[in-house]
Design a protein around this motif. Structure first.
Motif, PDB file in Angstrom:
ATOM      1  N   ASN A 152      33.743  39.023  45.320  1.00 10.60           N
ATOM      2  CA  ASN A 152      34.787  39.869  44.752  1.00 10.60           C
ATOM      3  C   ASN A 152      34.849  41.169  45.546  1.00 10.60           C
ATOM      4  OD1 ASN A 152      35.601  38.148  42.609  1.00 10.60           O
ATOM      5  ND2 ASN A 152      33.729  38.712  41.497  1.00 10.60           N
ATOM      6  N   THR A 153      36.010  41.492  46.048  1.00 11.39           N
ATOM      7  CA  THR A 153      36.212  42.689  46.844  1.00 11.39           C
ATOM      8  C   THR A 153      37.293  43.532  46.183  1.00 11.39           C
ATOM      9  OG1 THR A 153      37.998  41.886  48.259  1.00 11.39           O
ATOM     10  CG2 THR A 153      35.756  41.245  48.858  1.00 11.39           C
ATOM     11  N   PRO A 154      37.461  44.784  46.629  1.00  8.79           N
ATOM     12  CA  PRO A 154      38.547  45.615  46.070  1.00  8.79           C
ATOM     13  C   PRO A 154      39.926  44.994  46.277  1.00  8.79           C
ATOM     14  CG  PRO A 154      36.972  46.966  47.258  1.00  8.79           C
ATOM     15  CD  PRO A 154      36.592  45.554  47.520  1.00  8.79           C
ATOM     16  N   PHE A 155      40.026  44.056  47.198  1.00  8.03           N
ATOM     17  CA  PHE A 155      41.324  43.446  47.485  1.00  8.03           C
ATOM     18  C   PHE A 155      41.503  42.099  46.797  1.00  8.03           C
ATOM     19  CE2 PHE A 155      40.025  45.987  51.161  1.00  8.03           C
ATOM     20  CZ  PHE A 155      41.031  46.936  51.147  1.00  8.03           C
ATOM     21  N   GLY A 156      40.498  41.653  46.084  1.00 14.16           N
ATOM     22  CA  GLY A 156      40.621  40.382  45.403  1.00 14.16           C
ATOM     23  C   GLY A 156      39.403  39.506  45.633  1.00 14.16           C
ATOM     24  N   ARG A 157      39.537  38.245  45.285  1.00 16.20           N
ATOM     25  CA  ARG A 157      38.433  37.291  45.377  1.00 16.20           C
ATOM     26  C   ARG A 157      38.524  36.522  46.699  1.00 16.20           C
ATOM     27  NH1 ARG A 157      38.130  31.894  43.680  1.00 16.20           N
ATOM     28  NH2 ARG A 157      40.263  32.138  42.896  1.00 16.20           N
ATOM     29  N   MET A 158      37.420  36.504  47.457  1.00 14.05           N
ATOM     30  CA  MET A 158      37.382  35.771  48.724  1.00 14.05           C
ATOM     31  C   MET A 158      36.424  34.592  48.593  1.00 14.05           C
ATOM     32  SD  MET A 158      37.516  38.686  51.686  1.00 14.05           S
ATOM     33  CE  MET A 158      36.057  39.548  51.126  1.00 14.05           C
ATOM     34  N   VAL A 159      36.863  33.437  49.098  1.00 12.65           N
ATOM     35  CA  VAL A 159      36.085  32.208  49.004  1.00 12.65           C
ATOM     36  C   VAL A 159      35.794  31.692  50.415  1.00 12.65           C
ATOM     37  CG1 VAL A 159      35.998  29.851  48.116  1.00 12.65           C
ATOM     38  CG2 VAL A 159      37.186  31.627  46.819  1.00 12.65           C
ATOM     39  N   ASN A 160      34.527  31.456  50.693  1.00 14.18           N
ATOM     40  CA  ASN A 160      34.125  30.887  51.981  1.00 14.18           C
ATOM     41  C   ASN A 160      33.416  29.563  51.732  1.00 14.18           C
ATOM     42  OD1 ASN A 160      33.679  30.632  54.709  1.00 14.18           O
ATOM     43  ND2 ASN A 160      31.784  31.817  54.672  1.00 14.18           N
ATOM     44  N   ARG A 161      33.774  28.563  52.487  1.00 12.81           N
ATOM     45  CA  ARG A 161      33.181  27.237  52.313  1.00 12.81           C
ATOM     46  C   ARG A 161      32.315  26.872  53.509  1.00 12.81           C
ATOM     47  NH1 ARG A 161      38.278  27.021  50.204  1.00 12.81           N
ATOM     48  NH2 ARG A 161      38.400  26.404  48.013  1.00 12.81           N
ATOM     49  N   ARG A 162      31.190  26.195  53.220  1.00 11.97           N
ATOM     50  CA  ARG A 162      30.283  25.765  54.281  1.00 11.97           C
ATOM     51  C   ARG A 162      29.601  24.481  53.843  1.00 11.97           C
ATOM     52  NH1 ARG A 162      26.276  30.867  53.240  1.00 11.97           N
ATOM     53  NH2 ARG A 162      25.286  30.119  51.305  1.00 11.97           N
ATOM     54  N   ALA A 163      28.953  23.811  54.801  1.00 13.19           N
ATOM     55  CA  ALA A 163      28.261  22.562  54.479  1.00 13.19           C
ATOM     56  C   ALA A 163      27.135  22.828  53.485  1.00 13.19           C
ATOM     57  CB  ALA A 163      27.709  21.923  55.747  1.00 13.19           C
ATOM     58  N   CYS A 164      27.009  21.939  52.540  1.00 14.04           N
ATOM     59  CA  CYS A 164      25.990  22.088  51.507  1.00 14.04           C
ATOM     60  C   CYS A 164      24.594  22.031  52.135  1.00 14.04           C
ATOM     61  CB  CYS A 164      26.146  20.987  50.456  1.00 14.04           C
ATOM     62  SG  CYS A 164      24.880  21.029  49.165  1.00 14.04           S
ATOM     63  N   SER A 165      23.779  23.027  51.839  1.00 17.24           N
ATOM     64  CA  SER A 165      22.433  23.078  52.420  1.00 17.24           C
ATOM     65  C   SER A 165      21.482  22.093  51.752  1.00 17.24           C
ATOM     66  CB  SER A 165      21.876  24.501  52.288  1.00 17.24           C
ATOM     67  OG  SER A 165      21.852  24.912  50.924  1.00 17.24           O
ATOM     68  N   ASN A 166      21.825  21.641  50.566  1.00 18.74           N
ATOM     69  CA  ASN A 166      20.941  20.724  49.841  1.00 18.74           C
ATOM     70  C   ASN A 166      21.039  19.293  50.357  1.00 18.74           C
ATOM     71  OD1 ASN A 166      19.039  20.209  47.649  1.00 18.74           O
ATOM     72  ND2 ASN A 166      20.716  19.137  46.620  1.00 18.74           N
ATOM     73  N   CYS A 167      22.256  18.886  50.746  1.00 18.21           N
ATOM     74  CA  CYS A 167      22.462  17.502  51.215  1.00 18.21           C
ATOM     75  C   CYS A 167      22.924  17.452  52.667  1.00 18.21           C
ATOM     76  CB  CYS A 167      23.460  16.779  50.331  1.00 18.21           C
ATOM     77  SG  CYS A 167      25.119  17.526  50.373  1.00 18.21           S
ATOM     78  N   ASN A 168      22.933  18.625  53.346  1.00 13.26           N
ATOM     79  CA  ASN A 168      23.397  18.712  54.739  1.00 13.26           C
ATOM     80  C   ASN A 168      24.831  18.217  54.927  1.00 13.26           C
ATOM     81  OD1 ASN A 168      20.914  19.746  55.733  1.00 13.26           O
ATOM     82  ND2 ASN A 168      20.049  17.679  55.689  1.00 13.26           N
ATOM     83  N   GLY A 169      25.650  18.413  53.914  1.00 10.22           N
ATOM     84  CA  GLY A 169      27.060  18.075  54.028  1.00 10.22           C
ATOM     85  C   GLY A 169      27.394  16.624  53.742  1.00 10.22           C
TER      86      GLY A 169
END
Length: 375
Positions: free
Chosen positions: A176-193
């Motif tokens: 959450n930033t002053p400009f709104g909600r930012m979402v970043n996606r990445r490979a799951c570290s638990n199952c390696n994607g």
């Protein structure tokens, strides 16, 4: 809605702009007006306007509706991200574009996956390429594990969906930033994607779903194949994942050079020597071809470098009927060691033919002078 600018005008593209044109324009403007990098008072408003335009024009259905009806109420038509909204939920799309994510067209990590293609280089003899052959090759490759049928789990068990990413293979990090909600996606570290967790792994492949093996294959080389040709064996590449099909095997042909024959497409070339007497008086000589020896008549007065054609004595045509030709180049060989008797006979020959040679040379000289004069 009358105060809204035209979406095409906002992105600076024409109404016939392609999907790639719209995406490029969006990326360029996103870098320019993103509130994190542009501190101008109107940057945030321009960014929201640009984002709304892109959300509509990048969607085929929304774009078609917009082209037909123009601006509509966001609550009834195109939805959030409009100029009046305060939620920047679309920021994640931008960061995904810049840093490798993407919200649309996400690939299912558990879907079947085709195996990799393989390449094998095979070197064969010149005549094997001409007439073809059958041979056996051994290639190392990975194959689907027979014990677990490729799922990597111990027989009697099965992989489970990852509890962290719920089988999607991706994790979302929300800020959450002053400009709104930012979402970043990445490979799951638990199952390696992969989206899966294997609690009890297969004892044969240790959870990989594939094993390395030596594979023997019978290969038929067609008659007429040439250097650099490729033969594709469908399904003989590496095994697929999770029930996916195997890749293909490509065999690249390399043909060794021959001591006597040379090849150009479907034609064969060779060079044979002639003595001065054979060239001057004519003769019948024996010529080797790809399949047999044949007689070739040499007419009297043959000059060195002359070509003779043996029709149908070339390479079988790979796609079609018949064969190419064989072209025989004759080269008059000058003797390097002569006996005194041979030398004397040649002197007599030169003396007898001297007048004729002089006339011949004068004739050539006259023709050269005419050429210089432009006659």
């Amino acid at each position: 809605m009358a105060d809204k600018r035209d979406y095409y005008e906002v992105l600076g593209v024409g109404k016939d702009a392609s999907e790639d044109d719209i995406k490029k324009a969006y990326r360029k403007m996103a870098r320019q007006y993103h509130p994190d990098v542009n501190k101008a008072p109107d940057a945030e408003e321009k960014f929201k306007e640009m984002k709304e335009a892109y959300d509509v024009l990048s969607d085929d259905g929304k774009r078609a509706t917009y082209d037909r009806y123009g601006h509509v109420d966001p609550n009834q038509g195109f939805g959030g991200g409009g100029a009046g909204g305060a939620d920047f939920g679309g920021f994640g799309d931008i960061f995904d574009m810049f840093f490798g994510g993407g919200t649309g067209g996400r690939r299912d990590p558990n879907a079947p996956q085709r195996g990799n293609d393989l390449q094998y280089t095979m070197t064969i003899e010149f005549k094997e390429a001409v007439f073809g052959k059958e041979t056996e090759i051994t290639i190392p490759r990975t194959e689907t594990c027979d014990t677990c049928t490729g799922n990597g789990a111990k027989p009697g068990t099965k992989p489970e969906a990852c509890s962290v990413c719920r089988g999607t293979g991706q994790q979302e990090v929300v800020q959450n930033t002053p400009f709104g909600r930012m979402v970043n996606r990445r490979a799951c570290s638990n199952c390696n994607g992969s989206g899966r967790i294997i609690k009890e792994k297969c004892g044969t492949c240790h959870g990989a779903g594939k094993v390395k093996r030596q594979r023997k294959l019978n290969v038929r080389i067609p008659a007429g194949v040439d250097d650099g040709a490729q033969i594709r064996l469908s399904g003989e590449g590496e095994g697929g994942l999770r029930g996916g099909p195997a890749g293909d095997l490509y065999i690249v042909i390399r043909v060794k050079a021959h001591d006597f024959f040379e090849r150009e497409n479907d034609d064969i070339y060779c060079e044979v020597p002639l003595t001065f007497a054979q060239a001057a008086l004519g003769d019948e000589i024996e010529i080797p071809t790809l399949t047999e020896k044949v007689k070739l008549k040499i007419p009297s007065g043959t000059q060195t470098g002359t070509y003779f054609r043996l029709k149908g004595k070339g390479v079988p045509r790979l796609r079609g009927y018949g064969q190419g030709d064989q072209h025989v180049k004759v080269t008059v060989v000058t003797p390097t060691s002569l006996s005194e008797e041979q030398k004397e006979l040649l002197r007599q020959f030169a003396g007898i033919s001297g007048e004729e040679n002089e006339e011949h040379h004068e004739s050539i000289f006259e023709r050269m002078k005419k050429a210089f004069r432009g006659d």
